[in-house]
Scaffold this motif. Sequence first.
Motif, mmCIF file in Angstrom:
data_model
loop_
_atom_site.group_PDB
_atom_site.id
_atom_site.type_symbol
_atom_site.label_atom_id
_atom_site.label_comp_id
_atom_site.label_asym_id
_atom_site.label_seq_id
_atom_site.Cartn_x
_atom_site.Cartn_y
_atom_site.Cartn_z
ATOM 1 N N LEU A 136 -10.077 13.727 27.016
ATOM 2 C CA LEU A 136 -9.896 14.628 28.159
ATOM 3 C C LEU A 136 -10.941 14.376 29.240
ATOM 4 O O LEU A 136 -10.637 14.465 30.440
ATOM 5 C CB LEU A 136 -9.949 16.081 27.689
ATOM 6 N N GLN A 137 -12.165 14.054 28.834
ATOM 7 C CA GLN A 137 -13.203 13.730 29.820
ATOM 8 C C GLN A 137 -12.856 12.459 30.577
ATOM 9 O O GLN A 137 -13.078 12.362 31.794
ATOM 10 C CB GLN A 137 -14.561 13.591 29.122
ATOM 11 N N GLN A 138 -12.299 11.492 29.851
ATOM 12 C CA GLN A 138 -11.888 10.243 30.494
ATOM 13 C C GLN A 138 -10.781 10.503 31.514
ATOM 14 O O GLN A 138 -10.804 9.972 32.629
ATOM 15 C CB GLN A 138 -11.404 9.262 29.417
ATOM 16 N N ARG A 197 0.167 13.123 36.457
ATOM 17 C CA ARG A 197 0.515 12.080 35.502
ATOM 18 C C ARG A 197 1.877 11.499 35.876
ATOM 19 O O ARG A 197 2.817 12.231 36.157
ATOM 20 C CB ARG A 197 0.571 12.693 34.104
ATOM 21 N N ALA A 198 1.990 10.174 35.853
ATOM 22 C CA ALA A 198 3.269 9.541 36.177
ATOM 23 C C ALA A 198 3.400 8.238 35.401
ATOM 24 O O ALA A 198 2.411 7.539 35.150
ATOM 25 C CB ALA A 198 3.371 9.266 37.675
ATOM 26 N N PHE A 199 4.635 7.933 35.030
ATOM 27 C CA PHE A 199 4.911 6.665 34.367
ATOM 28 C C PHE A 199 5.132 5.620 35.446
ATOM 29 O O PHE A 199 6.067 5.714 36.243
ATOM 30 C CB PHE A 199 6.158 6.782 33.478
ATOM 31 N N TRP A 222 1.383 4.862 31.477
ATOM 32 C CA TRP A 222 1.046 6.151 32.060
ATOM 33 C C TRP A 222 -0.230 6.042 32.884
ATOM 34 O O TRP A 222 -1.219 5.476 32.443
ATOM 35 C CB TRP A 222 0.872 7.199 30.969
ATOM 36 N N TYR A 223 -0.162 6.597 34.096
ATOM 37 C CA TYR A 223 -1.289 6.570 35.021
ATOM 38 C C TYR A 223 -1.614 7.985 35.492
ATOM 39 O O TYR A 223 -0.760 8.876 35.469
ATOM 40 C CB TYR A 223 -0.941 5.738 36.265
ATOM 41 N N ARG A 224 -2.860 8.173 35.923
ATOM 42 C CA ARG A 224 -3.224 9.323 36.738
ATOM 43 C C ARG A 224 -3.069 8.854 38.174
ATOM 44 O O ARG A 224 -3.676 7.844 38.575
ATOM 45 C CB ARG A 224 -4.651 9.775 36.438
ATOM 46 N N THR A 225 -2.255 9.560 38.932
ATOM 47 C CA THR A 225 -1.770 8.998 40.185
ATOM 48 C C THR A 225 -1.931 9.942 41.368
ATOM 49 O O THR A 225 -2.077 11.158 41.206
ATOM 50 C CB THR A 225 -0.277 8.655 40.068
ATOM 51 N N ALA A 226 -1.843 9.348 42.539
ATOM 52 C CA ALA A 226 -1.789 10.105 43.794
ATOM 53 C C ALA A 226 -0.812 9.388 44.721
ATOM 54 O O ALA A 226 -0.895 8.167 44.903
ATOM 55 C CB ALA A 226 -3.171 10.191 44.420
ATOM 56 N N LYS A 245 -4.980 3.813 35.296
ATOM 57 C CA LYS A 245 -4.439 4.074 33.963
ATOM 58 C C LYS A 245 -5.158 5.269 33.357
ATOM 59 O O LYS A 245 -6.389 5.348 33.395
ATOM 60 C CB LYS A 245 -4.599 2.852 33.053
ATOM 61 N N GLU A 246 -4.373 6.212 32.814
ATOM 62 C CA GLU A 246 -4.977 7.459 32.362
ATOM 63 C C GLU A 246 -5.930 7.262 31.190
ATOM 64 O O GLU A 246 -6.865 8.030 31.006
ATOM 65 C CB GLU A 246 -3.904 8.474 31.987
ATOM 66 N N LYS A 247 -5.709 6.241 30.367
ATOM 67 C CA LYS A 247 -6.570 5.997 29.204
ATOM 68 C C LYS A 247 -7.167 4.594 29.293
ATOM 69 O O LYS A 247 -6.450 3.624 29.527
ATOM 70 C CB LYS A 247 -5.766 6.113 27.899
ATOM 71 N N ASP A 248 -8.464 4.514 29.145
ATOM 72 C CA ASP A 248 -9.126 3.217 29.030
ATOM 73 C C ASP A 248 -9.114 2.853 27.544
ATOM 74 O O ASP A 248 -10.044 3.182 26.793
ATOM 75 C CB ASP A 248 -10.557 3.309 29.563
ATOM 76 N N LEU A 249 -8.038 2.193 27.118
ATOM 77 C CA LEU A 249 -7.859 1.923 25.691
ATOM 78 C C LEU A 249 -8.931 0.998 25.126
ATOM 79 O O LEU A 249 -9.294 1.114 23.951
ATOM 80 C CB LEU A 249 -6.471 1.327 25.444
ATOM 81 N N LYS A 250 -9.446 0.110 25.953
ATOM 82 C CA LYS A 250 -10.499 -0.794 25.484
ATOM 83 C C LYS A 250 -11.740 0.010 25.100
ATOM 84 O O LYS A 250 -12.332 -0.208 24.040
ATOM 85 C CB LYS A 250 -10.836 -1.826 26.563
ATOM 86 N N GLN A 251 -12.122 0.945 25.965
ATOM 87 C CA GLN A 251 -13.296 1.778 25.679
ATOM 88 C C GLN A 251 -13.044 2.686 24.480
ATOM 89 O O GLN A 251 -13.890 2.812 23.592
ATOM 90 C CB GLN A 251 -13.644 2.624 26.902
ATOM 91 N N LEU A 252 -11.861 3.299 24.438
ATOM 92 C CA LEU A 252 -11.531 4.188 23.324
ATOM 93 C C LEU A 252 -11.500 3.424 21.998
ATOM 94 O O LEU A 252 -11.963 3.921 20.971
ATOM 95 C CB LEU A 252 -10.183 4.862 23.561
ATOM 96 N N LYS A 253 -10.980 2.212 22.043
ATOM 97 C CA LYS A 253 -10.889 1.406 20.825
ATOM 98 C C LYS A 253 -12.273 1.105 20.259
ATOM 99 O O LYS A 253 -12.496 1.174 19.041
ATOM 100 C CB LYS A 253 -10.141 0.103 21.121
#
Length: 299
Positions: free
Chosen positions: A60-62, A189-191, A196-200, A219-227
């Motif tokens: 959620l912070q990300q 949020r939008a596909f 999925w991205y956080r968008t404007a 991109k809403e999630k930085d999967l590399k960092q989360l991984k």
Amino acid sequence: MITLKNIKIGYRLNLVLITTMLFIFVSLGIYLIKVQQKSNIKQTDQNMESSINDLELLILQQIKANEEKVSIGLNAAEQYMKTLGEILIDKQHSDVYTITNQQTQESKTVKLPAWKIKGMVVQNSEHIVDQIQKLTHGTATLFQKMDDGFLRISTNVLNKNNERAVGTYIPNNSPVIQTILTDKSYFGRAFVVNDWYRTAYSPIYIEGKIEGILYVGIKEKDLKQLKEIFNEKKYFDTGYPFIVDNEGYFILHPESEGQNVSKEDFYAQMDTAANGTLKLKYFWNGQNKFLYYKYIDEI
């Protein structure tokens, strides 16, 4: 032969007393073991729930940080577009485009007039969106209005083939488009193409009419960092965290990323249970396991 009858009454009383005490001690021992087991299980449940909440907070912070970046990025992109000058619609020059609905993947051809800024054709150009990307550190797109929705005419959003997703469009039934057509910007949020991205999104006005859209997204999630963070977590020697989406695909997993588990028993139990932190027992890869999980509505 020694029998109970032959034993003196005092010894018999002692024997009964010893037997009784032994029974009490054994029973008390069993009781204390069960109490300790229940206490250990309760403590484990609390520790695992706390671990889940920590991972949720990280996600959620990300997301919140990315939302703030997108809002700042859209403002920077709008200011940059103003420095370029007016967009003109050149109805004397039109091109035929093969377009693809990003939701249904249906394709067809359309004929659209050229957009120009100071004589430069906007369609299929890369300079503007790439400059916005440098300013915002996110992806950028210019959309052109057409009958079925808004078409990506210039973008650095990549498709599954790692190519710019020019020619894909957002249909009119999208919440994004419905917001834009009310003269409002869309944040949320939008596909986007395939993720999925956080968008404007903000309207592009040409001669006082909404003719296009300016988009900035991260991109809403930085999967590399989360991984990296998830892979460092270990629970009771063999336990590990993972993320599975609502179609049953492992988004993050130490061994099985991309695998679909929608037909597995543990997924079915999660999918049918109420939202929230829960615990379930299941069988996986030849072992009995416990799973602690939480549904995160934001993703």
